[in-house]
Design an enzyme around this catalytic site. Sequence first.
Site, PDB file in Angstrom:
ATOM      1  N   SER A 142       0.857  -1.199   0.000  1.00 21.47           N
ATOM      2  CA  SER A 142       0.000   0.000   0.000  1.00 21.47           C
ATOM      3  C   SER A 142       0.890   1.246   0.000  1.00 21.47           C
ATOM      4  O   SER A 142       2.089   1.168   0.295  1.00 21.47           O
ATOM      5  CB  SER A 142      -0.851  -0.027   1.272  1.00 21.47           C
ATOM      6  N   TYR A 155      -3.742  -0.842   9.966  1.00 19.83           N
ATOM      7  CA  TYR A 155      -3.535  -1.027   8.520  1.00 19.83           C
ATOM      8  C   TYR A 155      -2.112  -0.592   8.141  1.00 19.83           C
ATOM      9  O   TYR A 155      -1.392  -1.302   7.433  1.00 19.83           O
ATOM     10  CB  TYR A 155      -4.576  -0.217   7.752  1.00 19.83           C
TER      11      TYR A 155
HETATM   12  P1  NAP Z   1     -11.751  -4.924  -1.344  1.00 19.80           P
HETATM   13  O1  NAP Z   1     -12.651  -4.748  -2.517  1.00 19.80           O
HETATM   14  O2  NAP Z   1     -12.239  -4.562   0.014  1.00 19.80           O
HETATM   15  O3  NAP Z   1     -11.135  -6.376  -1.360  1.00 19.80           O
HETATM   16  C1  NAP Z   1     -10.555  -6.991  -0.247  1.00 19.80           C
HETATM   17  C2  NAP Z   1     -10.653  -8.478  -0.441  1.00 19.80           C
HETATM   18  O4  NAP Z   1     -10.127  -9.157   0.706  1.00 19.80           O
HETATM   19  C3  NAP Z   1     -12.106  -8.932  -0.598  1.00 19.80           C
HETATM   20  O5  NAP Z   1     -12.147  -9.977  -1.511  1.00 19.80           O
HETATM   21  C4  NAP Z   1     -12.414  -9.406   0.806  1.00 19.80           C
HETATM   22  O6  NAP Z   1     -13.491 -10.283   0.903  1.00 19.80           O
HETATM   23  C5  NAP Z   1     -11.101 -10.099   1.125  1.00 19.80           C
HETATM   24  N1  NAP Z   1     -11.015 -10.413   2.537  1.00 19.80           N
HETATM   25  C6  NAP Z   1     -11.040  -9.547   3.566  1.00 19.80           C
HETATM   26  N2  NAP Z   1     -11.005 -10.225   4.732  1.00 19.80           N
HETATM   27  C7  NAP Z   1     -10.969 -11.537   4.410  1.00 19.80           C
HETATM   28  C8  NAP Z   1     -10.934 -12.731   5.181  1.00 19.80           C
HETATM   29  N3  NAP Z   1     -10.954 -12.715   6.514  1.00 19.80           N
HETATM   30  N4  NAP Z   1     -10.898 -13.916   4.533  1.00 19.80           N
HETATM   31  C9  NAP Z   1     -10.923 -13.952   3.178  1.00 19.80           C
HETATM   32  N5  NAP Z   1     -10.960 -12.861   2.401  1.00 19.80           N
HETATM   33  C10 NAP Z   1     -10.984 -11.667   3.014  1.00 19.80           C
HETATM   34  O7  NAP Z   1     -10.513  -3.980  -1.557  1.00 19.80           O
HETATM   35  P2  NAP Z   1      -9.326  -4.006  -2.622  1.00 19.80           P
HETATM   36  O8  NAP Z   1      -8.958  -2.601  -2.818  1.00 19.80           O
HETATM   37  O9  NAP Z   1      -9.611  -4.864  -3.795  1.00 19.80           O
HETATM   38  O10 NAP Z   1      -8.176  -4.658  -1.716  1.00 19.80           O
HETATM   39  C11 NAP Z   1      -7.302  -5.661  -2.151  1.00 19.80           C
HETATM   40  C12 NAP Z   1      -5.954  -5.457  -1.484  1.00 19.80           C
HETATM   41  O11 NAP Z   1      -5.384  -4.233  -1.944  1.00 19.80           O
HETATM   42  C13 NAP Z   1      -6.021  -5.345   0.041  1.00 19.80           C
HETATM   43  O12 NAP Z   1      -4.913  -5.996   0.623  1.00 19.80           O
HETATM   44  C14 NAP Z   1      -5.918  -3.846   0.265  1.00 19.80           C
HETATM   45  O13 NAP Z   1      -5.425  -3.534   1.526  1.00 19.80           O
HETATM   46  C15 NAP Z   1      -4.953  -3.479  -0.841  1.00 19.80           C
HETATM   47  N6  NAP Z   1      -4.936  -2.074  -1.218  1.00 19.80           N
HETATM   48  C16 NAP Z   1      -6.033  -1.451  -1.724  1.00 19.80           C
HETATM   49  C17 NAP Z   1      -5.946  -0.123  -2.080  1.00 19.80           C
HETATM   50  C18 NAP Z   1      -7.102   0.642  -2.640  1.00 19.80           C
HETATM   51  O14 NAP Z   1      -6.981   1.854  -2.816  1.00 19.80           O
HETATM   52  N7  NAP Z   1      -8.220   0.023  -2.950  1.00 19.80           N
HETATM   53  C19 NAP Z   1      -4.744   0.574  -1.926  1.00 19.80           C
HETATM   54  C20 NAP Z   1      -3.645  -0.095  -1.412  1.00 19.80           C
HETATM   55  C21 NAP Z   1      -3.751  -1.420  -1.073  1.00 19.80           C
HETATM   56  P3  NAP Z   1     -14.960  -9.688   1.258  1.00 19.80           P
HETATM   57  O15 NAP Z   1     -15.465  -9.078  -0.016  1.00 19.80           O
HETATM   58  O16 NAP Z   1     -15.701 -10.896   1.706  1.00 19.80           O
HETATM   59  O17 NAP Z   1     -14.768  -8.672   2.335  1.00 19.80           O
END
Ligand code: NAP
Length: 250
Positions: A142, A155
Amino acid sequence: MILDKFGLNGKVAIVTGSNTGLGQGICRAFVEAGAKVVGVSRRPSTETAEMLGDGFYNVIADLGSCEVIPRVVGETLSKFGRVDILVNNAGVIKRRDSIEFTEEDWDGVMDVNLKTVFFLTQAVAKEFIKQGGGGKIINIASMLSYQGGIRVPSYTASKSAIRGVTMTLANEWAKYGINVNAIAPGYMATNNTEQLRSDGERSADILSRIPAGRWGTPEDLEGAAVFLASSASDYVNGFTLAVDGGWLGR
Ligand code: NAP
């Protein structure tokens, strides 16, 4: 041919958090590049499965606990016979003033974003070593692997640690032909940032700092993910690659 080095034909990948957002995009990119993908999600990855057909298999598991790890690896091996790539994408964020933060807020994030990531990575690396052909680990870091953020202490702790552990594991496992790297997405339009994007003032602040002038999308991450999963990155070890529309350069 250089483009052949980016292909994933015959490879088997595990991608966590496959039901939505960045994880869903990575699953799609890997299948397009020729891989079979095991998507791990706590809710069924119905939309991803419909999109990807035979190239995709869904394991339902809550990554809040390490207990599920043997089943995730076991189901991958019984379905596709091997594993070559792991993407630790699943992650959670808790936004609350640090002064009010609870132990539950801390553990809930650290367990999914760091503890399970480490032990799942260890389990998959053991398979890579047993198989003998190396492998690729990609952690999703991140901007908060580099910066402090606001109201997100667990986080930031988890994502800063992920960047460090990426380097540790790369140092130990490069000798097995295992590449451990990370991708640091910038501000991407997914569920993770829904709260931020719906706060007019915060959203405008963030947008004004992104040189590219827009939020990122899951598609924006696909090239970096395929590169780090493919033999095109065989001499890239322990690096965190920012895909951020220029945010870190400001
Ligand atoms: P997201 O749409 O919230 O996706 C997160 C994913 O993780 C979802 O599939 C979620 O499942 C899954 N997850 C969370 N807790 C879990 C658990 N206990 N067991 C299994 N699966 C679980 O957000 P995203 O942006 O795509 O995030 C993906 C990654 O990118 C994360 O590591 C996030 O921190 C990182 N990231 C995102 C951003 C951004 O701006 N979006 C920036 C930097 C880093 P559910 O749908 O069931 O919750």
